[in-house]
Design an enzyme around this catalytic site. Sequence first.
Site, short mmCIF file in Angstrom:
data_model
loop_
_atom_site.label_atom_id
_atom_site.label_comp_id
_atom_site.label_asym_id
_atom_site.label_seq_id
_atom_site.Cartn_x
_atom_site.Cartn_y
_atom_site.Cartn_z
N ASP A 161 88.43 23.84 50.21
CA ASP A 161 89.49 22.89 50.57
C ASP A 161 90.81 23.24 49.87
OD1 ASP A 161 90.47 20.63 51.84
OD2 ASP A 161 88.90 19.30 51.12
N ASP A 216 92.15 15.75 58.96
CA ASP A 216 90.79 15.28 59.19
C ASP A 216 90.66 14.48 60.48
OD1 ASP A 216 90.48 16.39 56.75
OD2 ASP A 216 89.94 14.54 55.72
C1 GLA Z 1 89.65 16.98 52.80
C2 GLA Z 1 88.91 17.72 53.91
C3 GLA Z 1 87.76 16.87 54.39
C4 GLA Z 1 86.82 16.57 53.24
C5 GLA Z 1 87.57 15.90 52.11
C6 GLA Z 1 86.74 15.79 50.84
O1 GLA Z 1 90.27 15.82 53.29
O2 GLA Z 1 89.79 18.04 54.95
O3 GLA Z 1 87.06 17.53 55.43
O4 GLA Z 1 86.23 17.76 52.80
O5 GLA Z 1 88.75 16.62 51.77
O6 GLA Z 1 87.41 15.17 49.81
#
Ligand code: GLA
Length: 402
Positions: A161, A216
């Site tokens: 990430d 997301d």
């Molecule tokens: C980000 C990623 C998500 C998830 C969260 C975890 O937002 O894009 O898919 O992995 O972090 O904290």
Amino acid sequence: MCFPVRYAWLVVALSGLIAAPPGHAHETLKLDAPKPDLAATPPMGWNSWNKYACNIDEALVRRQADAMAASGMKDVGYQYIIIDDCWQKSRDTDGNIVADPERFPGGIKALADYVHSKGLKFGLYSDAGALTCGGRPGSAGHEFQDARQYARWGVDYLKYDWCYTGTRNAEAAYTIMAKALRESGRDIVLSICEWGDNHPERWAQPVGHLWRTTGDIFDAWEGKKDYSLGMTNILDLQVERWRHSGPNAWNDPDMLEVGNGGMTSTEYESHFSLWAMLAAPLIAGNDLSAMDADTRRILTNADVIAVDQDPLGQQARRIWKQGDLEIWARPLKGGEHAVVLFNRGDAPAEMTVNWGQLNLPAGLEADVKDLWSKQVSKSVRGSYGGTVASHGVIMVRITPVF
Ligand code: GLA
């Protein structure tokens, strides 16, 4: 904030130090080992984030592995069980990453062994910053140490990430982890998760096996919530991306929400069909151990999965749009085609795809299989269509008859 100008250099120097922990002098390093061929087709699996966020523990992960093996999901190609954020707690005095001892008392190695014992593969999450998005220790400055640890534990897949990365250069940061994984002694898929913010299509192909293209997803037909987008909003951001995806290097429009309760069954069919058309990684995000029959039916539709996993690896293009109606199409290996007639509107709609729109001769005869109803129409000429439900799809596989 009001710093005297003469101290500005100090602020710049300090922020540089914060943004660049030890080890970042190597940010220009090159990948000499080629990318291992670990994702000839889009990865398929389960990830903890969409349903559970930080509320995870080892019993939950074991339950999901049991369910993937027993539910028929493994049989249709799902294989990765991936723990997302919040499995980490701290680093020990040698800098080794430590799993949360309360939630994962048996340790990560035992969990990976368990997942492997089910004939499945095991994935973990980390972050290129000092901290993960959930505030746990990230891998910045610990990339090689972490990669070696993952290899010892038996990790097969790393989602990496992009929170708390300051001024880091994304290509450089992901290249370091790619190199570390390649030198770890184990084959590990690298899933790049920088949300499409740094033009991954320009640099991610030799680095990772898949890369997120957006922020997301959240479990809704449409909408925006902080950094998250509804399913159709994510879909709209994929339209121009088809050029940049293919075997071993996939666009990732984020994980599936099928079965999480925020959409209707028809909408989940659309979500699953469209993700298959996009050659998206199919990473389920629901509770596999308590799936209802309908969720299972959608997630295990082998015909739809076969489109996603087609070896040509050609992501669909939106070939036609008029108001709420869209046609998405992708060529498949061997001269076949997959087509989705998609109706975003509030009422059912008559829709048709013409062979000309697929660059096929109008006189061509083809067998057309509806991948949800399973009906096959033999020797169809010129076009195919039907009534598409509100928020629904007709998804077909078109096989020319020669
Ligand atoms: C980000 C990623 C998500 C998830 C969260 C975890 O937002 O894009 O898919 O992995 O972090 O904290």
